[in-house]
Scaffold this active site. Structure first.
Site, PDB file in Angstrom:
ATOM      1  N   TYR A  25       0.798  -1.230   0.000  1.00  0.00           N
ATOM      2  CA  TYR A  25       0.000   0.000   0.000  1.00  0.00           C
ATOM      3  C   TYR A  25       0.833   1.283   0.000  1.00  0.00           C
ATOM      4  O   TYR A  25       0.291   2.380  -0.037  1.00  0.00           O
ATOM      5  CB  TYR A  25      -0.934   0.018   1.214  1.00  0.00           C
ATOM      6  N   ASN A  76     -13.236   3.696  -2.352  1.00  0.00           N
ATOM      7  CA  ASN A  76     -12.346   2.562  -2.065  1.00  0.00           C
ATOM      8  C   ASN A  76     -13.048   1.770  -0.959  1.00  0.00           C
ATOM      9  O   ASN A  76     -12.920   2.092   0.227  1.00  0.00           O
ATOM     10  CB  ASN A  76     -10.972   3.033  -1.593  1.00  0.00           C
ATOM     11  N   ASP A  89     -26.017  -2.643  -3.420  1.00  0.00           N
ATOM     12  CA  ASP A  89     -27.393  -2.166  -3.609  1.00  0.00           C
ATOM     13  C   ASP A  89     -27.480  -0.653  -3.445  1.00  0.00           C
ATOM     14  O   ASP A  89     -28.164   0.028  -4.213  1.00  0.00           O
ATOM     15  CB  ASP A  89     -28.340  -2.848  -2.603  1.00  0.00           C
ATOM     16  N   HIS A 102      -8.887   1.038  -5.990  1.00  0.00           N
ATOM     17  CA  HIS A 102      -8.044   0.266  -5.077  1.00  0.00           C
ATOM     18  C   HIS A 102      -6.607   0.727  -5.249  1.00  0.00           C
ATOM     19  O   HIS A 102      -6.137   0.887  -6.389  1.00  0.00           O
ATOM     20  CB  HIS A 102      -8.140  -1.239  -5.374  1.00  0.00           C
ATOM     21  N   ILE A 103      -5.926   0.905  -4.144  1.00  0.00           N
ATOM     22  CA  ILE A 103      -4.527   1.337  -4.181  1.00  0.00           C
ATOM     23  C   ILE A 103      -3.668   0.243  -4.811  1.00  0.00           C
ATOM     24  O   ILE A 103      -2.805   0.507  -5.643  1.00  0.00           O
ATOM     25  CB  ILE A 103      -4.061   1.673  -2.744  1.00  0.00           C
ATOM     26  N   SER A 104      -3.919  -0.983  -4.402  1.00  0.00           N
ATOM     27  CA  SER A 104      -3.165  -2.123  -4.931  1.00  0.00           C
ATOM     28  C   SER A 104      -3.895  -2.716  -6.136  1.00  0.00           C
ATOM     29  O   SER A 104      -5.083  -2.447  -6.349  1.00  0.00           O
ATOM     30  CB  SER A 104      -3.020  -3.194  -3.840  1.00  0.00           C
TER      31      SER A 104
HETATM   32  O1  CA2 Z   1      -5.767  -1.730  -2.455  1.00  0.00           O
HETATM   33  C1  CA2 Z   1      -6.748  -1.243  -1.875  1.00  0.00           C
HETATM   34  O2  CA2 Z   1      -6.973  -0.041  -1.846  1.00  0.00           O
HETATM   35  C2  CA2 Z   1      -7.704  -2.165  -1.106  1.00  0.00           C
HETATM   36  O3  CA2 Z   1      -9.039  -1.701  -1.285  1.00  0.00           O
HETATM   37  C3  CA2 Z   1      -7.315  -2.127   0.339  1.00  0.00           C
HETATM   38  C4  CA2 Z   1      -8.055  -3.128   1.219  1.00  0.00           C
HETATM   39  C5  CA2 Z   1      -8.063  -4.518   0.630  1.00  0.00           C
HETATM   40  O4  CA2 Z   1      -8.990  -5.317   1.341  1.00  0.00           O
HETATM   41  C6  CA2 Z   1      -8.436  -4.507  -0.812  1.00  0.00           C
HETATM   42  O5  CA2 Z   1      -8.222  -5.775  -1.305  1.00  0.00           O
HETATM   43  C7  CA2 Z   1      -7.616  -3.551  -1.651  1.00  0.00           C
HETATM   44  C8  CA2 Z   1      -7.452  -3.249   2.615  1.00  0.00           C
HETATM   45  C9  CA2 Z   1      -7.108  -1.985   3.273  1.00  0.00           C
HETATM   46  C10 CA2 Z   1      -6.146  -2.311   4.381  1.00  0.00           C
HETATM   47  O6  CA2 Z   1      -5.571  -1.141   4.797  1.00  0.00           O
HETATM   48  C11 CA2 Z   1      -4.328  -1.230   5.347  1.00  0.00           C
HETATM   49  C12 CA2 Z   1      -3.957  -0.176   6.100  1.00  0.00           C
HETATM   50  C13 CA2 Z   1      -2.711  -0.177   6.676  1.00  0.00           C
HETATM   51  C14 CA2 Z   1      -1.851  -1.198   6.463  1.00  0.00           C
HETATM   52  C15 CA2 Z   1      -2.238  -2.254   5.690  1.00  0.00           C
HETATM   53  C16 CA2 Z   1      -3.496  -2.270   5.126  1.00  0.00           C
END
Ligand code: CA2
Length: 150
Positions: A25, A76, A89, A102-104
């Site tokens: 991230y 997001n 919905d 999504h960031i990733s």
């Molecule tokens: O890549 C993204 O933006 C996601 O939406 C982030 C979600 C994940 O469930 C999606 O698959 C992709 C998770 C967010 C977790 O946030 C974190 C914050 C700090 C450190 C690690 C993760």
């Protein structure tokens, strides 16, 4: 003249961004992303309402609020992307452009991250561009709003 408002909604755990898993991230915090988003929105003639919540119901209520207050939604949904029919919905009831962000790159990751329910109603999906995805989503939102008015 009042500027069109874009709701930028962030789901669970994104408040912890920058604290863990920087290889996935990055090391930028959500506050920094908000500041960059505000600066970009200003250059594009848009106002933004930037929110984060860890609660599914609160995220859904923001989507409801957007129906009256927003020209577009950038969302997001984080973990709710893969689980929440209720969020899907709610988003279906929003008539304007919706960008899922999504960031990733969720498709490069484990199978559990491959099937976003939210994508079924999103106008567009951005994944894998890191925190810059937010600024790119704002540019794209400007384009979509202009197209819808043409
Ligand atoms: O890549 C993204 O933006 C996601 O939406 C982030 C979600 C994940 O469930 C999606 O698959 C992709 C998770 C967010 C977790 O946030 C974190 C914050 C700090 C450190 C690690 C993760």
């Amino acid at each position: 003249m009042t500027l069109p408002v874009i709701f930028i909604l962030n789901g669970p755990n994104l408040n912890l961004l920058g604290e863990r898993e920087p290889h996935i991230y990055g090391s930028v915090t959500l506050s920094e992303i908000e500041a960059r988003s505000r600066a970009r929105a200003e250059t594009r003639g848009l106002a933004i309402e930037f929110r984060q919540t860890n609660y599914e119901g609160a995220l859904i209520e923001s989507v409801h609020e957007a129906r009256k207050a927003a020209a577009g939604i950038v969302i997001n949904p984080a973990g709710f992307s893969f689980t929440s029919i209720a969020l899907l919905d709610a988003l279906k009831m929003f008539d304007g452009p919706k960008i899922e962000l999504h960031i990733s790159n969720i498709h490069k990751r484990e199978e559990i991250y491959h099937h976003s329910l939210v994508s079924k109603t999103a106008t567009a999906v951005i994944a894998g561009l890191g925190p810059s995805g937010y600024e790119i989503a704002i540019d794209a939102m400007r384009m979509l709003i202009d197209e819808s008015r043409a």
